[in-house]
Design a protein around this motif. Structure first.
Motif, PDB file in Angstrom:
ATOM      1  N   ARG A 115       0.804  -1.229   0.000  1.00  0.00           N
ATOM      2  CA  ARG A 115       0.000   0.000   0.000  1.00  0.00           C
ATOM      3  C   ARG A 115       0.836   1.277   0.000  1.00  0.00           C
ATOM      4  O   ARG A 115       0.426   2.279  -0.553  1.00  0.00           O
ATOM      5  N   ASP A 116       2.032   1.251   0.607  1.00  0.00           N
ATOM      6  CA  ASP A 116       2.865   2.461   0.531  1.00  0.00           C
ATOM      7  C   ASP A 116       4.239   2.172  -0.074  1.00  0.00           C
ATOM      8  O   ASP A 116       5.133   3.016   0.006  1.00  0.00           O
ATOM      9  N   GLY A 117       4.409   0.985  -0.634  1.00  0.00           N
ATOM     10  CA  GLY A 117       5.666   0.647  -1.310  1.00  0.00           C
ATOM     11  C   GLY A 117       6.710   0.025  -0.389  1.00  0.00           C
ATOM     12  O   GLY A 117       7.707  -0.526  -0.861  1.00  0.00           O
ATOM     13  N   THR A 118       6.497   0.096   0.943  1.00  0.00           N
ATOM     14  CA  THR A 118       7.487  -0.501   1.861  1.00  0.00           C
ATOM     15  C   THR A 118       6.992  -1.867   2.349  1.00  0.00           C
ATOM     16  O   THR A 118       5.804  -2.186   2.247  1.00  0.00           O
ATOM     17  N   GLY A 119       7.916  -2.650   2.887  1.00  0.00           N
ATOM     18  CA  GLY A 119       7.639  -4.034   3.265  1.00  0.00           C
ATOM     19  C   GLY A 119       6.615  -4.147   4.387  1.00  0.00           C
ATOM     20  O   GLY A 119       6.605  -3.327   5.318  1.00  0.00           O
ATOM     21  N   ILE A 120       5.777  -5.160   4.283  1.00  0.00           N
ATOM     22  CA  ILE A 120       4.732  -5.381   5.293  1.00  0.00           C
ATOM     23  C   ILE A 120       5.036  -6.653   6.078  1.00  0.00           C
ATOM     24  O   ILE A 120       5.373  -7.690   5.494  1.00  0.00           O
ATOM     25  N   ARG A 121       4.958  -6.540   7.417  1.00  0.00           N
ATOM     26  CA  ARG A 121       5.241  -7.682   8.289  1.00  0.00           C
ATOM     27  C   ARG A 121       4.169  -7.809   9.363  1.00  0.00           C
ATOM     28  O   ARG A 121       3.467  -6.846   9.677  1.00  0.00           O
ATOM     29  N   ASP A 122       4.158  -8.982   9.969  1.00  0.00           N
ATOM     30  CA  ASP A 122       3.227  -9.294  11.049  1.00  0.00           C
ATOM     31  C   ASP A 122       4.007  -9.183  12.363  1.00  0.00           C
ATOM     32  O   ASP A 122       4.761 -10.085  12.729  1.00  0.00           O
ATOM     33  N   TYR A 123       3.846  -8.058  13.061  1.00  0.00           N
ATOM     34  CA  TYR A 123       4.573  -7.834  14.316  1.00  0.00           C
ATOM     35  C   TYR A 123       3.737  -8.373  15.466  1.00  0.00           C
ATOM     36  O   TYR A 123       2.549  -8.051  15.588  1.00  0.00           O
ATOM     37  N   VAL A 124       4.370  -9.193  16.289  1.00  0.00           N
ATOM     38  CA  VAL A 124       3.638  -9.820  17.395  1.00  0.00           C
ATOM     39  C   VAL A 124       4.336  -9.459  18.704  1.00  0.00           C
ATOM     40  O   VAL A 124       5.564  -9.585  18.830  1.00  0.00           O
TER      41      VAL A 124
END
Ligand code: WQD
Length: 354
Positions: free
Chosen positions: A245-254
């Motif tokens: 959505r903004d060009g940067t990497g997406i992660r699942d932070y827990v």
């Protein structure tokens, strides 16, 4: 109180657990004496708090290569040293453990590609040595720190436990290799185990009970904190041209307190049901690098100086967990893993550093 143990390791012991938490009740689990390798480290120390809170006794083995003495709770027993040394493991196992949680390992995926020897020695050889010793000493219950890195490049999202296991870095392979050995030792009747595949562990104890900051980590959020606190000049953002959505990497932070809670539940599950489990632990929500930077700026009131650079090799655009199985088997769901709670729990520690 410092005491000398028969095997030469130094131990500290205090009689009463003092975690500062209200006691939560886990009526199903009997009291256990739990050994924790790497119990002074980041996830290990948070899990020790959760174990004490649940009424268990804890024996830590740690050589403080990355762990921090400030993370030790007064009521734990400490065996100081490298668990891979015969005299240290002997001391550790002499405490009559009902279960072992294994955290002590190396965890930088990029570094594992440059230094496979170190990762083989620590993560593979070290863990096999531990499992062999647990098997011989008849310590039945093993809770293992695995990783989403066992999946490799995500072939679909969210990633569930049936996703193909094709690690793309040596670190991920070391975790997979141990999972396979755990399965064999279980099949041969020696142990039962929980393998917990963490997504991006983040945050600190919200009540400030863990004070030792991770050092020299390559992970995003500690680096964002350091940039906000002025401990480093800037954060490098690895790519802003992903199809996200903004060009940067997406992660699942827990949140690490959610992880800690899952460990206690996993121990309860394997010991009550005499069954092994392998589950993902994630928030099931994706946050981008830019979103984490903006959240930090808002919560800290400080700028996060950053610069866009090239993508980092081996980084997928997006990684998000399905934790449906952990929910189903353990009744676990992430409670503190929203970006605001994660970031504010970290900023509480970093705000005073420089
Ligand atoms: C997160 C995002 C980066 C640093 C790693 C391991 C994995 C697991 C967790 C242990 C990505 C971006 C990062 C920086 C950045 N480890 N980033 N600038 O790579 O998702 O997972 O840690 O089990 O096995 O691979 O985590 O925190 O390094 O990166 O822009 O300086 O932040 O590109 O999108 P990663 P990370």
């Amino acid at each position: 109180m410092a005491i000398l143990t028969p095997f030469g390791g130094r131990s500290i012991q205090n009689p009463a657990p003092n975690t500062g938490f209200a006691q939560r009740s886990f009526p199903e689990i009997g009291h256990m004496r739990v050994g924790v390798t790497g119990g002074a480290g980041y996830i290990g120390s948070h899990t020790v708090l959760a174990l004490l809170e649940a009424g268990h006794e804890v024996v830590i083995v740690d050589d403080f290569s990355t762990g921090d003495r400030q993370n030790l709770q007064p009521s734990v027993t400490l065996v100081e040293g490298d668990f891979k040394k015969p005299e240290v493991i002997q001391n550790f196992l002499s405490h009559g453990l009902d279960a072992v949680f294994h955290f002590a390992a190396l965890k930088a995926a990029g570094e594992s590609m440059e230094q496979p020897e170190a990762y083989s020695a620590a993560n593979v050889r070290g863990t096999l040595f531990l499992i062999e010793n647990l098997s011989r000493a008849k310590v039945r219950n093993v809770v293992f720190s695995s990783s989403a890195a066992v999946y490799g490049e995500p072939q679909y999202l969210p990633v569930d436990e049936s996703h193909p296991l094709v690690p793309i870095n040596y670190y991920g392979f070391t975790k997979l290799c141990i999972e396979q050995n755990l399965a064999w030792f279980s099949r041969l009747g020696r142990i039962r185990y929980a393998s917990l595949r963490y997504f991006n562990a983040a945050g600190y104890n919200r009540a400030g009970k863990i004070k030792g900051l991770e050092r020299n980590t390559a992970n995003l959020l500690p680096l964002v904190m350091e940039a906000a606190a002025g401990m480093r000049p800037e954060l490098l953002v690895f790519g802003d041209d992903y199809q996200t959505r903004d060009g940067t990497g997406i992660r699942d932070y827990v949140h690490v307190e959610d992880l800690a809670d899952a460990h206690v539940r996993a121990l309860e599950f394997i010991s009550d049901n005499n069954k092994d489990i392998t589950v993902n632990l994630g928030s099931e929500t994706g946050m981008s690098v830019m979103e984490m930077i903006k959240t930090t700026e808002r919560i800290s009131g400080r700028p996060v100086p950053s610069r866009i650079v090239a993508r980092r090799d081996g980084d997928p655009p997006e990684l998000i967990a399905s934790s449906a199985l952990a929910h189903q088997l353990l009744g676990w769901k992430a409670r503190y893993s929203d970006a605001d709670t994660i970031i504010s729990s970290m900023w509480n520690l970093y705000r005073d550093k420089k």
